[in-house]
Design a protein around this motif. Structure first.
Motif, PDB file in Angstrom:
ATOM      1  N   LEU A  92       0.827  -1.207   0.000  1.00 25.20           N
ATOM      2  CA  LEU A  92       0.000   0.000   0.000  1.00 25.20           C
ATOM      3  C   LEU A  92       0.866   1.264   0.000  1.00 25.20           C
ATOM      4  O   LEU A  92       0.565   2.239  -0.706  1.00 25.20           O
ATOM      5  N   LEU A  93       1.933   1.242   0.783  1.00 23.33           N
ATOM      6  CA  LEU A  93       2.851   2.378   0.781  1.00 23.33           C
ATOM      7  C   LEU A  93       3.505   2.551  -0.578  1.00 23.33           C
ATOM      8  O   LEU A  93       3.695   3.678  -1.063  1.00 23.33           O
ATOM      9  N   GLY A  94       3.860   1.432  -1.218  1.00 26.46           N
ATOM     10  CA  GLY A  94       4.457   1.492  -2.545  1.00 26.46           C
ATOM     11  C   GLY A  94       3.527   2.136  -3.560  1.00 26.46           C
ATOM     12  O   GLY A  94       3.949   2.971  -4.381  1.00 26.46           O
ATOM     13  N   LEU A  95       2.249   1.776  -3.510  1.00 30.91           N
ATOM     14  CA  LEU A  95       1.270   2.377  -4.417  1.00 30.91           C
ATOM     15  C   LEU A  95       1.087   3.869  -4.141  1.00 30.91           C
ATOM     16  O   LEU A  95       0.942   4.676  -5.069  1.00 30.91           O
ATOM     17  N   ALA A  96       1.109   4.246  -2.863  1.00 32.72           N
ATOM     18  CA  ALA A  96       0.947   5.653  -2.500  1.00 32.72           C
ATOM     19  C   ALA A  96       2.130   6.493  -2.995  1.00 32.72           C
ATOM     20  O   ALA A  96       1.948   7.554  -3.622  1.00 32.72           O
ATOM     21  N   PHE A  97       3.338   6.024  -2.718  1.00 32.16           N
ATOM     22  CA  PHE A  97       4.526   6.744  -3.192  1.00 32.16           C
ATOM     23  C   PHE A  97       4.567   6.770  -4.714  1.00 32.16           C
ATOM     24  O   PHE A  97       4.924   7.787  -5.325  1.00 32.16           O
ATOM     25  N   GLY A  98       4.215   5.648  -5.349  1.00 34.61           N
ATOM     26  CA  GLY A  98       4.226   5.575  -6.805  1.00 34.61           C
ATOM     27  C   GLY A  98       3.285   6.583  -7.439  1.00 34.61           C
ATOM     28  O   GLY A  98       3.617   7.248  -8.431  1.00 34.61           O
ATOM     29  N   THR A  99       2.093   6.723  -6.872  1.00 38.19           N
ATOM     30  CA  THR A  99       1.116   7.696  -7.376  1.00 38.19           C
ATOM     31  C   THR A  99       1.650   9.119  -7.266  1.00 38.19           C
ATOM     32  O   THR A  99       1.487   9.941  -8.181  1.00 38.19           O
TER      33      THR A  99
END
Length: 438
Positions: A92-99
């Protein structure tokens, strides 16, 4: 027991060093094909843009290593539910940073390129590369996360395979996009962006074969878990982002001292340095699962043995690496000097021989920082990383460049690494002594 430890150490470290070398070739392939197709201007543009790739890569390492360290400790303590919560939180953190990276890429690529020192035709090329790479940021981050979890889930060989397959695909696509299809610097960035997708497809074998022990789990997002795993991954973040910080500062200083040709020369030095750095990052990533597992089981002496192996191997490889660069400086420079520019060749020749002295020390610092993080000691780990990646190198680069110009800039890196290795020795000894008494 020592025979078993040495066998595990050799397996994990060799596989991860090979994998990280493959991963580092993402940018090295871009450098080679860009210099061959677009000359000095393309090489300068790429070198300016690479600093942002380092930020993305560093964020992925922070998430992957931080999350996988907590995952490995929980698994070794037989807490699978807590381990799965950490995995879900990390993704979830990866998706947030990626966005966030994607939004920055869409709205601010040209502004970032200008701030990094790109001007004229180089500005347009740099902005194109940045926008493309930033839009692929979620793929880079998720790939780093899955690589770390697969490695910590007793599958280091598959992690290595994923990294190498991704890198080889990047090399093939670089050639295809830049030469037959004539897509310019966008082609180089597009090829690099597709590579982590191919890597993740390779890693999916771990789930298809039903060998994975990590699964998505419905969670109430925990701020504490997020901060905890980011803290454990912070040293990896700083170690990696230091490459980006050094690139930005050195590019700006070298632009003043030697213009675009100097930046292109530093591009050769910096990209070969990224490959060299990958060796020591591979050692650190290789020992992390072993140290975290032993730490979780309370086996401090065995983890100390792994640390000793790591330091000895790092010192040996540092000497070997410098000798290789020293005796093959001219052919290494000529690979990236497609226009046979004599000024570029002279600058890069001196830069390689002076800059790479730092790799005699860098392995000890990176391994020490990784060991402290793997045993849940984020503060001293972070201290080593922040001195190495920001404080020492920034102060020395500005100071030495004002005294000796570009010669001082080359000298800043080995000087900073020498200071950091002395700090590492001071911080790692109390940690080992304390554990030995427990």
């Amino acid at each position: 027991m020592k025979t078993s430890l040495l066998k595990d150490f050799s397996k994990y470290v060799s596989l991860n060093v090979l994998g990280m070398l493959g991963l580092s070739c993402y940018i090295l392939a871009d450098t080679y094909f860009t210099s061959a197709r677009l000359g000095t201007s393309g090489l300068a543009a790429l070198n300016i843009a690479i600093s942002i790739y380092s930020v993305i890569h560093a964020t992925g390492l922070m998430l992957g290593i931080g999350g996988a360290t907590k995952y490995s400790i929980f698994q070794s303590q037989d807490h699978p539910s807590q381990a799965n919560r950490i995995f879900t939180t990390t993704v979830l953190l990866g998706l947030a940073f990626g966005t966030a990276f994607v939004l920055i890429g869409i709205t601010a690529s040209s502004s970032i390129a200008w701030l990094l020192g790109a001007r004229g035709t180089i500005l347009e090329m740099t902005a194109t590369y940045l926008k493309t790479i930033l839009c692929f940021a979620p793929c880079f981050l998720l790939n780093q996360i899955f690589l770390a979890f697969v490695r910590n889930d007793h599958a280091p060989r598959l992690a290595m395979t994923g990294m190498i397959v991704g890198s080889l695909s990047n090399i093939v696509l670089d050639y295809l996009f830049m030469f037959p299809l004539n897509m310019g610097i966008f082609g180089a960035a597009f090829a690099t962006g597709l590579a982590p997708i191919i890597s993740m497809l390779t890693l999916s074998r771990h789930r298809i074969a039903k060998k994975n022990h990590f699964h998505f789990q419905k969670i109430n997002f925990s701020f504490f878990n997020a901060v905890s795993l980011l803290g454990l991954g912070s040293s990896a973040f700083i170690n990696e982002i230091s490459s980006g910080i050094v690139l930005i500062v050195f590019n700006l200083l070298i632009l003043q001292a030697a213009g675009n040709t100097g930046v292109a020369a530093y591009g050769i030095v910096a990209n070969l340095a990224l490959v060299a750095l990958a060796i020591f990052t591979g050692i650190a990533q290789g020992v992390q699962p072993l140290v975290s597992r032993l730490y979780g089981r309370g086996k401090s002496q065995e983890s100390h043995t792994i640390l000793r192996y790591s330091i000895l191997v790092s010192l040996f490889l540092g000497v070997l690496l410098y000798l290789a660069v020293f005796f093959f400086t001219e052919p290494l420079v000529s690979i990236f000097n497609s226009e046979n520019d004599p000024v570029l060749a002279d600058l890069a020749f001196e830069g390689l021989r002076v800059y790479f002295i730092g790799f005699l020390f860098v392995g000890v610092s990176i391994v020490s920082s990784a060991y402290l993080a793997a045993t849940e000691r984020p503060r001293p780990s972070f201290a080593i990383s922040i001195v190495r990646g920001a404080v020492a190198i920034l102060i020395l680069a500005v100071t030495l460049s004002s005294l000796w110009g570009i010669h001082g800039i080359w000298l800043a890196f080995p000087s900073a690494e020498l200071i950091t290795v002395l700090l590492s020795i001071l911080l790692i000894r109390p940690a080992i002594g304390k554990k030995a008494c427990e």
